[in-house]
Design a protein around this motif. Structure first.
Motif, PDB file in Angstrom:
ATOM      1  N   MET A  46       0.788  -1.168  -0.028  1.00  0.00           N
ATOM      2  CA  MET A  46      -0.177   0.152   0.040  1.00  0.00           C
ATOM      3  C   MET A  46       0.936   1.241  -0.005  1.00  0.00           C
ATOM      4  N   ASN A  47       0.705   2.354  -1.031  1.00  0.00           N
ATOM      5  CA  ASN A  47       1.512   3.231  -1.252  1.00  0.00           C
ATOM      6  C   ASN A  47       0.640   4.395  -1.079  1.00  0.00           C
ATOM      7  N   PHE A  48       1.225   5.655  -0.566  1.00  0.00           N
ATOM      8  CA  PHE A  48       0.544   6.850  -0.444  1.00  0.00           C
ATOM      9  C   PHE A  48       1.011   7.866  -1.247  1.00  0.00           C
ATOM     10  N   TYR A  49       0.147   8.574  -1.962  1.00  0.00           N
ATOM     11  CA  TYR A  49       0.427   9.671  -2.744  1.00  0.00           C
ATOM     12  C   TYR A  49      -0.160  11.073  -2.381  1.00  0.00           C
ATOM     13  N   ARG A  50       0.458  12.184  -2.787  1.00  0.00           N
ATOM     14  CA  ARG A  50       0.152  13.439  -2.665  1.00  0.00           C
ATOM     15  C   ARG A  50       0.201  14.247  -3.715  1.00  0.00           C
ATOM     16  N   CYS A  51      -0.818  15.257  -4.101  1.00  0.00           N
ATOM     17  CA  CYS A  51      -0.975  16.369  -5.073  1.00  0.00           C
ATOM     18  C   CYS A  51      -0.284  17.305  -4.649  1.00  0.00           C
ATOM     19  N   THR A  52       0.932  17.850  -5.237  1.00  0.00           N
ATOM     20  CA  THR A  52       1.589  18.896  -4.818  1.00  0.00           C
ATOM     21  C   THR A  52       0.770  20.277  -4.992  1.00  0.00           C
ATOM     22  N   ASN A  53      -0.393  20.275  -5.921  1.00  0.00           N
ATOM     23  CA  ASN A  53      -1.070  21.314  -6.324  1.00  0.00           C
ATOM     24  C   ASN A  53      -2.116  21.466  -5.347  1.00  0.00           C
ATOM     25  N   CYS A  54      -3.014  20.547  -5.208  1.00  0.00           N
ATOM     26  CA  CYS A  54      -3.992  20.829  -4.331  1.00  0.00           C
ATOM     27  C   CYS A  54      -4.166  19.939  -2.930  1.00  0.00           C
ATOM     28  N   ASN A  55      -3.082  19.173  -2.896  1.00  0.00           N
ATOM     29  CA  ASN A  55      -2.846  18.365  -1.488  1.00  0.00           C
ATOM     30  C   ASN A  55      -3.896  17.113  -1.465  1.00  0.00           C
ATOM     31  N   GLU A  56      -4.368  16.617  -2.548  1.00  0.00           N
ATOM     32  CA  GLU A  56      -5.203  15.380  -2.428  1.00  0.00           C
ATOM     33  C   GLU A  56      -4.248  14.282  -2.167  1.00  0.00           C
ATOM     34  N   ILE A  57      -4.749  13.300  -1.279  1.00  0.00           N
ATOM     35  CA  ILE A  57      -4.198  12.121  -0.990  1.00  0.00           C
ATOM     36  C   ILE A  57      -4.814  11.011  -1.550  1.00  0.00           C
ATOM     37  N   SER A  58      -4.120  10.023  -2.164  1.00  0.00           N
ATOM     38  CA  SER A  58      -4.524   9.198  -2.982  1.00  0.00           C
ATOM     39  C   SER A  58      -3.747   7.664  -2.537  1.00  0.00           C
ATOM     40  N   ILE A  59      -4.233   6.644  -2.361  1.00  0.00           N
ATOM     41  CA  ILE A  59      -3.794   5.269  -1.930  1.00  0.00           C
ATOM     42  C   ILE A  59      -3.648   4.254  -3.370  1.00  0.00           C
ATOM     43  N   ASN A  60      -2.429   3.694  -3.427  1.00  0.00           N
ATOM     44  CA  ASN A  60      -2.424   2.763  -4.666  1.00  0.00           C
ATOM     45  C   ASN A  60      -2.358   1.551  -3.509  1.00  0.00           C
ATOM     46  N   MET A  61      -3.503   0.637  -3.360  1.00  0.00           N
ATOM     47  CA  MET A  61      -3.716  -0.516  -2.501  1.00  0.00           C
ATOM     48  C   MET A  61      -2.976  -1.609  -3.084  1.00  0.00           C
ATOM     49  N   PHE A  62      -2.542  -1.724  -4.363  1.00  0.00           N
ATOM     50  CA  PHE A  62      -2.123  -3.049  -4.807  1.00  0.00           C
ATOM     51  C   PHE A  62      -0.380  -2.930  -5.219  1.00  0.00           C
ATOM     52  N   ASN A  63       0.194  -1.739  -4.826  1.00  0.00           N
ATOM     53  CA  ASN A  63       1.547  -1.705  -5.314  1.00  0.00           C
ATOM     54  C   ASN A  63       1.825  -1.945  -6.650  1.00  0.00           C
ATOM     55  N   ASN A  64       1.157  -1.676  -7.563  1.00  0.00           N
ATOM     56  CA  ASN A  64       1.349  -2.048  -9.034  1.00  0.00           C
ATOM     57  C   ASN A  64       2.209  -1.036  -9.717  1.00  0.00           C
ATOM     58  N   ASN A  65       2.764  -0.149  -9.208  1.00  0.00           N
ATOM     59  CA  ASN A  65       3.438   0.763  -9.639  1.00  0.00           C
ATOM     60  C   ASN A  65       3.087   1.784 -11.006  1.00  0.00           C
ATOM     61  N   SER A  66       1.726   1.863 -10.720  1.00  0.00           N
ATOM     62  CA  SER A  66       0.939   2.869 -11.521  1.00  0.00           C
ATOM     63  C   SER A  66       1.450   4.069 -11.377  1.00  0.00           C
ATOM     64  N   LYS A  67       1.226   5.149 -12.455  1.00  0.00           N
ATOM     65  CA  LYS A  67       1.568   6.311 -12.040  1.00  0.00           C
ATOM     66  C   LYS A  67       0.249   7.123 -11.490  1.00  0.00           C
ATOM     67  N   MET A  68       0.404   7.943 -10.524  1.00  0.00           N
ATOM     68  CA  MET A  68      -0.910   8.534  -9.908  1.00  0.00           C
ATOM     69  C   MET A  68      -0.769   9.967 -10.170  1.00  0.00           C
ATOM     70  N   LEU A  69      -2.167  10.299 -11.023  1.00  0.00           N
ATOM     71  CA  LEU A  69      -2.080  11.848 -11.568  1.00  0.00           C
ATOM     72  C   LEU A  69      -3.131  12.371 -10.666  1.00  0.00           C
ATOM     73  N   CYS A  70      -3.080  13.689 -10.515  1.00  0.00           N
ATOM     74  CA  CYS A  70      -3.940  14.713 -10.067  1.00  0.00           C
ATOM     75  C   CYS A  70      -3.528  16.169 -10.664  1.00  0.00           C
ATOM     76  N   CYS A  71      -4.624  16.937 -11.050  1.00  0.00           N
ATOM     77  CA  CYS A  71      -4.175  18.153 -11.374  1.00  0.00           C
ATOM     78  C   CYS A  71      -3.306  18.012 -12.701  1.00  0.00           C
TER      79      CYS A  71
END
Length: 123
Positions: free
Chosen positions: A1-26
């Motif tokens: 389980m990996n956590f990600y934060r948008c540096t623009n709007c501070n939204e937090i997302s979780i990648n539950m499956f550690n599948n190395n997908s790029k997480m995008l926001c804004c």
């Protein structure tokens, strides 16, 4: 389980499956959050877990973590061998959350997100 934060709007997302997908926001790639380990902050962010039967109580902070508008714990996640549960906290709340788990459920980790010092974990 990996956590990600948008540096623009501070939204937090979780990648539950550690599948190395790029997480995008804004329209930008989100930054991966690593567990914070600043020793001088450990008292504020110490995660304490008490399990009695099926009840789990999690307290953030050796003395309770501040819960001020500019500095508070906004959520806590309990990860067990059966899944995850989460609780949101608000400014002014007490930084204590309760969870109900199964008799045979094993606690794997606890994560807490501080609006000022970011991600903390039990392990």
């Amino acid at each position: 389980m990996n956590f990600y934060r948008c540096t623009n709007c501070n939204e937090i997302s979780i990648n539950m499956f550690n599948n190395n997908s790029k997480m995008l926001c804004c329209k930008n790639e989100m930054e991966e959050l690593k567990t914070n380990t600043f020793l001088e902050e450990i008292d504020h962010h110490l995660i304490q877990v008490r399990k009695i039967g099926n009840f789990v109580t999690i307290t953030i902070g050796k003395d309770e973590h501040p819960m001020l508008h500019v500095h508070y714990i906004s959520w806590v996640i309990l990860k067990t061998d059966k899944g995850i549960q989460y609780k949101y906290l608000n400014v002014g709340d007490t930084p204590i959350v309760d969870f109900l788990v199964g008799e045979d459920e094993e606690i794997i980790n606890v994560f807490a997100y501080c609006t000022l010092h970011l991600l903390w974990s039990l392990n």
